[in-house]
Write an enzyme that holds these catalytic residues in place. Structure first.
Site, PDB file in Angstrom:
ATOM      1  N   TYR A  43       0.839  -1.203   0.000  1.00 61.36           N
ATOM      2  CA  TYR A  43       0.000   0.000   0.000  1.00 61.36           C
ATOM      3  C   TYR A  43       0.878   1.259   0.000  1.00 61.36           C
ATOM      4  CZ  TYR A  43      -2.968   3.676   1.881  1.00 61.36           C
ATOM      5  OH  TYR A  43      -3.618   4.872   2.083  1.00 61.36           O
TER       6      TYR A  43
ATOM      7  N   PHE B  19      -2.308  11.010   8.319  1.00 61.16           N
ATOM      8  CA  PHE B  19      -2.044  10.065   9.403  1.00 61.16           C
ATOM      9  C   PHE B  19      -3.360   9.281   9.585  1.00 61.16           C
ATOM     10  CE2 PHE B  19       2.365  10.657  10.731  1.00 61.16           C
ATOM     11  CZ  PHE B  19       2.725  11.515   9.698  1.00 61.16           C
TER      12      PHE B  19
ATOM     13  N   HIS C 220     -10.383  -0.730  11.351  1.00 62.32           N
ATOM     14  CA  HIS C 220      -9.797   0.407  12.062  1.00 62.32           C
ATOM     15  C   HIS C 220     -10.181   0.421  13.536  1.00 62.32           C
ATOM     16  CE1 HIS C 220      -9.649   1.799   7.808  1.00 62.32           C
ATOM     17  NE2 HIS C 220      -8.411   2.027   8.201  1.00 62.32           N
TER      18      HIS C 220
HETATM   19  N1  UDP Z   1      -5.432  -1.961  16.437  1.00 60.17           N
HETATM   20  C1  UDP Z   1      -5.697  -2.833  17.488  1.00 60.17           C
HETATM   21  N2  UDP Z   1      -6.822  -3.612  17.419  1.00 60.17           N
HETATM   22  C2  UDP Z   1      -7.684  -3.569  16.369  1.00 60.17           C
HETATM   23  C3  UDP Z   1      -7.412  -2.663  15.301  1.00 60.17           C
HETATM   24  C4  UDP Z   1      -6.277  -1.885  15.373  1.00 60.17           C
HETATM   25  O1  UDP Z   1      -4.937  -2.907  18.450  1.00 60.17           O
HETATM   26  O2  UDP Z   1      -8.679  -4.321  16.367  1.00 60.17           O
HETATM   27  C5  UDP Z   1      -4.240  -1.107  16.499  1.00 60.17           C
HETATM   28  C6  UDP Z   1      -3.311  -1.287  15.313  1.00 60.17           C
HETATM   29  O3  UDP Z   1      -2.404  -2.336  15.569  1.00 60.17           O
HETATM   30  C7  UDP Z   1      -2.640   0.078  15.250  1.00 60.17           C
HETATM   31  C8  UDP Z   1      -3.715   1.035  15.752  1.00 60.17           C
HETATM   32  O4  UDP Z   1      -4.661   0.232  16.447  1.00 60.17           O
HETATM   33  O5  UDP Z   1      -1.557   0.132  16.136  1.00 60.17           O
HETATM   34  C9  UDP Z   1      -4.425   1.762  14.637  1.00 60.17           C
HETATM   35  O6  UDP Z   1      -4.823   0.810  13.685  1.00 60.17           O
HETATM   36  P1  UDP Z   1      -5.813   1.165  12.498  1.00 60.17           P
HETATM   37  O7  UDP Z   1      -6.076  -0.118  11.751  1.00 60.17           O
HETATM   38  O8  UDP Z   1      -6.990   1.912  13.017  1.00 60.17           O
HETATM   39  O9  UDP Z   1      -4.999   2.191  11.609  1.00 60.17           O
HETATM   40  P2  UDP Z   1      -3.546   2.068  10.905  1.00 60.17           P
HETATM   41  O10 UDP Z   1      -2.575   2.653  11.888  1.00 60.17           O
HETATM   42  O11 UDP Z   1      -3.290   0.636  10.590  1.00 60.17           O
HETATM   43  O12 UDP Z   1      -3.696   2.919   9.681  1.00 60.17           O
END
Ligand code: UDP
Length: 329
Positions: free
Chosen positions: A140, A168, A188
């Site tokens: 990605y 972000f 997310h």
């Molecule tokens: N995360 C988590 N549990 C979930 C989904 C996400 O702990 O069920 C964590 C993920 O590992 C990251 C943060 O939350 O550290 C944000 O993840 P998200 O998928 O929202 O956004 P990204 O940072 O991947 O764009």
């Protein structure tokens, strides 16, 4: 201004479309509805079409006398990009090149592009400035970085004016027009935590608590989707032919996974059970923006500057639309 928004039925695109529309701009949304929601598009402004249909894009650009494009259409799941990179290279790179060719043919020379902090990979210095090395760790991020390079080259060679906006973590929901985040599948953090508060999920899984951060969970910079939309409009208004803007869009404040869950508990009043699981592949420990350049260049300042304010706006949307756009409440 007459603006075409590719992917304008998606999460960030629909917020920008609504904001431009309310601001009196003449907008058209161009979306293949593979992920987007027609209900998220202002009435009568949707053209269903694919990025890779160059002739159709050219016709729309010419017939609607489009002056500038906001390009949101993309595949954007980091995890899927690892297991199915072909779709990512095809949609994000081939699709965008098709758009750029159609723009050249129709003599449209301004574009605001959705880029991402994923182009930085694992940064050496946090908060991250635009000078940080761009070294993605997943397909990605590679596809988005490839397009940043293409935009720079097209700008030099053909006079394209562009802004690559490196988001972000886009979060929250519009308070004005009943649109919000609705991904299938949802991956997310904030929407998943709020699904627990709605009783749709038993608990939230925390992906790793052994990161080198104060509480051991990953830190992210959650930027409100309306603040992103505002930055797009400011960038659009500032573009001239040959402009080259590369800007980080974040609040400059990080929140850990545990802090996000705590904020959700406070705002929803729900205990939100959480369990710790293994790390998710490809997650850098900490991604926080240094967004001073966007402030200096565009005068942009996020209005939602606390995790509570972002979560509160997301919670309003999820309470009002517990099944997203899928079902009329
Ligand atoms: N995360 C988590 N549990 C979930 C989904 C996400 O702990 O069920 C964590 C993920 O590992 C990251 C943060 O939350 O550290 C944000 O993840 P998200 O998928 O929202 O956004 P990204 O940072 O991947 O764009």
């Amino acid at each position: 201004m007459r603006v075409l928004l590719t992917g304008g039925a998606g999460y960030v695109g629909s917020h920008a479309a609504g904001m431009l529309h309310r601001g009196g701009h003449e907008i058209w949304v161009y979306d293949n509805l593979s992920e987007g929601h027609p209900q998220a598009v202002p009435e009568g402004r949707l053209i269903v079409g694919d990025l890779q249909d160059g002739p159709k894009l050219q016709t729309v650009l010419r017939e609607q006398q489009i002056a500038a494009v906001m390009h949101f259409a993309a595949s954007c799941y980091v995890g899927v990009s690892v297991t199915d990179p072909a779709a990512y290279y095809q949609n994000n790179i081939v699709g965008t090149l098709s758009l750029l060719d159609a723009m050249r043919a129709a003599e449209v020379d301004k574009i605001v592009f959705s880029s991402t902090c994923a182009t930085y990979g694992v940064p050496e210095i946090v908060p991250i400035t635009e000078r940080e090395k761009q070294d993605p760790i997943n397909p990605y991020g590679f596809t988005k970085l490839a397009i940043e390079h293409a935009l720079a080259d097209y700008s030099h060679a053909y006079g394209l004016g562009y802004a690559a906006l490196r988001y972000f973590n886009a979060s929250g929901a519009s308070e004005e027009i009943s649109i919000g985040e609705d991904h299938t599948p949802e991956t997310h953090l904030i929407p998943l935590v709020l699904q627990v508060a709605l009783g749709q999920r038993e608990d939230i899984k925390i992906f790793g608590d052994d990161y080198p951060t104060p509480d051991g969970t990953c830190i992210r910079d959650y930027i409100h989707v309306d603040d992103l939309a505002t930055a797009h409009i400011l960038a659009l208004e500032s573009l001239e032919p040959r402009s080259q803007l590369r800007l980080n869009l974040g609040t400059g404040r990080g929140a850990s996974v545990l802090e996000v869950i705590e904020a959700c508990r406070r705002i929803t009043g729900h205990p939100i059970p959480a369990t710790v699981e293994a790390r998710r592949a490809g997650d850098p420990p900490e991604l926080v923006a240094d967004a001073r350049l966007a402030n200096q260049t565009l005068g942009w300042q996020p209005r939602y500057d606390t995790i509570e304010s972002v979560v509160a706006s997301a919670w309003k949307w999820h309470q009002a639309h517990p099944h997203g756009f899928g079902q009329v409440e």
